[in-house]
Design a protein around this motif. Structure first.
Motif, PDB file in Angstrom:
ATOM      1  N   THR A 194     -77.686 -77.541  41.224  1.00  0.00           N
ATOM      2  CA  THR A 194     -79.064 -77.106  41.433  1.00  0.00           C
ATOM      3  C   THR A 194     -79.442 -76.155  40.314  1.00  0.00           C
ATOM      4  OG1 THR A 194     -78.827 -77.280  43.844  1.00  0.00           O
ATOM      5  CG2 THR A 194     -80.673 -75.988  43.012  1.00  0.00           C
ATOM      6  N   LEU A 195     -80.516 -76.486  39.598  1.00  0.00           N
ATOM      7  CA  LEU A 195     -81.020 -75.637  38.527  1.00  0.00           C
ATOM      8  C   LEU A 195     -82.275 -74.913  39.004  1.00  0.00           C
ATOM      9  CD1 LEU A 195     -80.915 -78.055  35.427  1.00  0.00           C
ATOM     10  CD2 LEU A 195     -79.061 -76.688  36.393  1.00  0.00           C
ATOM     11  N   LYS A 196     -82.324 -73.617  38.752  1.00  0.00           N
ATOM     12  CA  LYS A 196     -83.568 -72.885  38.933  1.00  0.00           C
ATOM     13  C   LYS A 196     -84.104 -72.568  37.550  1.00  0.00           C
ATOM     14  CE  LYS A 196     -85.846 -69.017  41.199  1.00  0.00           C
ATOM     15  NZ  LYS A 196     -85.701 -67.814  42.056  1.00  0.00           N
ATOM     16  N   LEU A 197     -85.282 -73.148  37.227  1.00  0.00           N
ATOM     17  CA  LEU A 197     -85.843 -73.028  35.894  1.00  0.00           C
ATOM     18  C   LEU A 197     -86.656 -71.742  35.757  1.00  0.00           C
ATOM     19  CD1 LEU A 197     -86.996 -76.739  35.445  1.00  0.00           C
ATOM     20  CD2 LEU A 197     -84.787 -75.702  34.874  1.00  0.00           C
ATOM     21  N   GLU A 198     -86.929 -71.380  34.506  1.00  0.00           N
ATOM     22  CA  GLU A 198     -87.685 -70.160  34.231  1.00  0.00           C
ATOM     23  C   GLU A 198     -89.116 -70.241  34.760  1.00  0.00           C
ATOM     24  OE1 GLU A 198     -86.388 -67.205  31.714  1.00  0.00           O
ATOM     25  OE2 GLU A 198     -85.166 -67.917  33.385  1.00  0.00           O
ATOM     26  N   ASP A 199     -89.640 -71.477  34.964  1.00  0.00           N
ATOM     27  CA  ASP A 199     -90.996 -71.609  35.503  1.00  0.00           C
ATOM     28  C   ASP A 199     -91.031 -71.526  37.024  1.00  0.00           C
ATOM     29  OD1 ASP A 199     -89.960 -74.033  36.353  1.00  0.00           O
ATOM     30  OD2 ASP A 199     -91.195 -75.278  35.050  1.00  0.00           O
ATOM     31  N   GLY A 200     -89.869 -71.252  37.639  1.00  0.00           N
ATOM     32  CA  GLY A 200     -89.807 -71.074  39.086  1.00  0.00           C
ATOM     33  C   GLY A 200     -89.402 -72.310  39.854  1.00  0.00           C
ATOM     34  N   ARG A 201     -89.382 -73.471  39.203  1.00  0.00           N
ATOM     35  CA  ARG A 201     -89.005 -74.698  39.906  1.00  0.00           C
ATOM     36  C   ARG A 201     -87.512 -74.732  40.195  1.00  0.00           C
ATOM     37  NH1 ARG A 201     -89.779 -79.703  37.075  1.00  0.00           N
ATOM     38  NH2 ARG A 201     -89.621 -78.538  35.116  1.00  0.00           N
ATOM     39  N   THR A 202     -87.166 -75.371  41.329  1.00  0.00           N
ATOM     40  CA  THR A 202     -85.775 -75.634  41.660  1.00  0.00           C
ATOM     41  C   THR A 202     -85.541 -77.139  41.604  1.00  0.00           C
ATOM     42  OG1 THR A 202     -85.605 -73.669  43.070  1.00  0.00           O
ATOM     43  CG2 THR A 202     -83.997 -75.421  43.433  1.00  0.00           C
ATOM     44  N   VAL A 203     -84.544 -77.558  40.838  1.00  0.00           N
ATOM     45  CA  VAL A 203     -84.301 -78.974  40.591  1.00  0.00           C
ATOM     46  C   VAL A 203     -82.872 -79.318  40.982  1.00  0.00           C
ATOM     47  CG1 VAL A 203     -84.195 -80.794  38.844  1.00  0.00           C
ATOM     48  CG2 VAL A 203     -85.946 -79.005  38.680  1.00  0.00           C
TER      49      VAL A 203
END
Length: 394
Positions: A194-203
């Motif tokens: 699970t990646l949490k991106l700098e734009d706030g999205r969780t992928v």
């Protein structure tokens, strides 16, 4: 088409095992290449991935970007001296914006490591003229399925120990957190994350594993998950593959979670949206993140086991020097990329400079995989001595 990527040189201990008997073969993994025999006796045998082919010593890298069967030899004087007889032709494809490398094949090779010998191995040899050896100076080739298909392979980065165990002898007791492996259908294998991106999205995404990628994460901005780089990035050369330079930028991912373990502020290499080379997978987890864990790779069982090691909580750093180096034909390294405004450019380095010494040591004493950690020393200075025409400049 043969597709190796980059690779890792390791100093490990090889624990003796028994010869592998016939096993049921995973259709995704395929048949282990050739046969082997243990020669190390009853105690552990310490090795630095040095091997012998035809009685001559070479240094090999360990890689798992693609589960390729053949040994890969980088053409150069040392490989030419091995006297390997070739028997066919093949094109070698990998990262980079250049063309595939026309190469040759060989078969029936015996490669001997201290403690274990492998027989009836196939191989691919890139030509000296291709310059592939310049990308990984200090070694002569790569090995992959020869280890990973025959055995359960343990990598303990705390102790720098490699352990080979027959799958039927492997016990899961006390081995760490189990993560299921997912075949990607092209010889690569992935782990869920699970990646949490700098734009706030969780992928939620499958990360292709590649010990040969020195970046913690390598992300393709053109993929279906739209893993776009954050605003605060640094343009850079991300590395070199078989087909040449890989361009893009460095940024960060807020966090990466693998199994129950979360790492924060993970450095990531983002491939440029207009990058012209091939990107085989949208998201790749590389050595700089994988080495935060002690691993047991059980490809025959389609699983890995992970345990955080002593480096788990360390800050992730980029190579922000702005300079890219390749091996030279002498006792020097060549500057082949220099990013404007970078520390290297501001220090007065120029394209084509021959770096003869780094921090007072002969430049070629540094293997290719040692250069990036050297350039990640936060707030410290690295001294280059360069030959520019008739002048020597520090």
């Amino acid at each position: 088409m043969f597709r190796p990527l980059t690779a890792l040189l390791l100093l490990f201990t090889l624990l003796p095992i028994q010869v592998l008997a016939g096993e049921e073969i995973d259709p995704e993994l395929g048949t282990p290449p050739g046969t082997y025999k243990i020669t190390g006796g009853n105690g552990p045998v310490e090795i630095r991935m040095k091997a012998e082919v035809n009685g001559k010593e070479i240094r090999m890298l360990l890689d798992n970007g693609f589960m390729w069967d053949p040994l890969l030899f980088f053409g150069g004087p040392k490989v030419d001296a091995l006297g390997i007889k070739t028997d066919g032709k093949i094109e070698v494809e990998g990262d980079g914006e250049g063309d595939p490398v026309p190469s040759k094949t060989a078969s029936g090779i015996t490669i001997c490591f201290p403690g274990v010998e492998f027989y009836d191995q196939s191989a691919v040899l890139t030509p000296t003229s291709s310059g592939v050896w310049r990308m990984w100076w200090g070694c002569e080739g790569q090995v992959c399925a020869t280890f990973f298909k025959h055995f359960v392979v343990g990598l303990n980065f705390d102790r720098m120990v490699l352990t080979l165990t027959r799958p039927e002898d492997f016990s899961t007791t006390g081995k760490g957190d189990l993560i299921e492996l997912k075949p990607l259908g092209d010889g690569a294998w992935a782990i869920p994350a699970t990646l949490k991106l700098e734009d706030g999205r969780t992928v939620k995404i499958d990360l292709a594993m590649d010990l040969g990628d020195s970046n913690p994460l390598s992300l393709d901005q053109r993929g279906p998950h739209k893993l776009t780089a954050p605003e605060n990035v640094v343009e850079a050369t991300l590395g070199f593959g078989i087909q040449g330079e890989i361009t893009g930028c460095y940024g960060r991912v807020s966090s990466v979670k693998i199994g129950p373990h979360k790492l924060d502020g993970v450095a990531a290499a983002f491939t440029s949206p207009d990058y012209g080379g091939k990107v085989f997978h949208e998201a790749v987890v590389g050595l700089s993140l994988l080495s935060r864990f002690n691993f047991i790779f059980d490809y025959p069982g389609r699983r890995i086991f992970i345990t955080p090691n002593h480096t788990f909580g360390e800050r992730f750093e980029h190579d922000l020097s702005g300079v890219a180096l390749l091996g030279g034909t002498g006792d020097w390294l060549e500057i082949v990329r220099l990013h404007p405004g970078s520390p290297a450019a501001e220090a007065g380095l120029k394209l084509g400079d021959h770096v003869t010494r780094i921090d007072g040591r002969t430049a070629t004493e540094f293997d290719a995989w040692e250069i990036r950690p050297l350039m990640r020393r936060r707030g410290e200075t690295v001294t280059f001595t360069v030959q520019r025409g008739e002048k020597e400049i520090e």
